[in-house]
Design a protein around this motif. Structure first.
Motif, PDB file in Angstrom:
ATOM      1  N   THR A   7       0.845  -1.183   0.000  1.00 16.59           N
ATOM      2  CA  THR A   7       0.000   0.000   0.000  1.00 16.59           C
ATOM      3  C   THR A   7       0.881   1.233   0.000  1.00 16.59           C
ATOM      4  N   LEU A   9       0.994   5.618  -0.502  1.00 19.53           N
ATOM      5  CA  LEU A   9       0.241   6.851  -0.369  1.00 19.53           C
ATOM      6  C   LEU A   9       0.935   7.893  -1.242  1.00 19.53           C
ATOM      7  N   ILE A  33      -3.375   4.976  -2.114  1.00 19.66           N
ATOM      8  CA  ILE A  33      -4.143   6.050  -1.499  1.00 19.66           C
ATOM      9  C   ILE A  33      -3.747   7.309  -2.250  1.00 19.66           C
ATOM     10  N   ALA A  77      -5.990   4.997   5.543  1.00 19.20           N
ATOM     11  CA  ALA A  77      -5.279   4.016   4.711  1.00 19.20           C
ATOM     12  C   ALA A  77      -5.146   2.683   5.430  1.00 19.20           C
ATOM     13  N   LYS A  80      -8.449   0.924   5.468  1.00 23.01           N
ATOM     14  CA  LYS A  80      -8.814   0.449   4.126  1.00 23.01           C
ATOM     15  C   LYS A  80      -7.974  -0.740   3.683  1.00 23.01           C
TER      16      LYS A  80
END
Length: 85
Positions: A7, A9, A33, A77, A80
């Motif tokens: 993940t 950002l 994100i 984040a 999620k």
């Protein structure tokens, strides 16, 4: 080097370099994100493009100069996708 299951950002993701970086991560399989300082037609278009492409993503608007707002974005984040890499 793939980013499957990672993940990331990306700030400034509503256009320009930020948008391109976000797309590159998404193409490599990352959960992305996307951050913009405010809602705008540019940001809405990027989110729509990510949706149409089937990328794993979420959008979040906040001013990254505000530490509390950034904490909220990290919390979002994490909720999620479980983590931010």
């Amino acid at each position: 080097m793939g980013f499957e299951g990672k993940t990331v950002l990306v700030t400034g993701a509503s256009r320009g370099i930020g948008k391109c970086i976000a797309e590159a991560f998404a193409l490599e399989g990352a959960n992305v994100i996307l951050n913009a300082s405010r809602e705008s037609d540019y940001f809405k278009a990027v989110l729509d493009d990510f949706d149409k492409a089937g990328y794993s993503y979420a959008g979040f608007t906040c001013d990254v100069a505000d530490p509390e707002a950034v904490k909220g974005m990290i919390d979002f984040a994490t909720e999620k996708f479980g983590t931010v890499d």
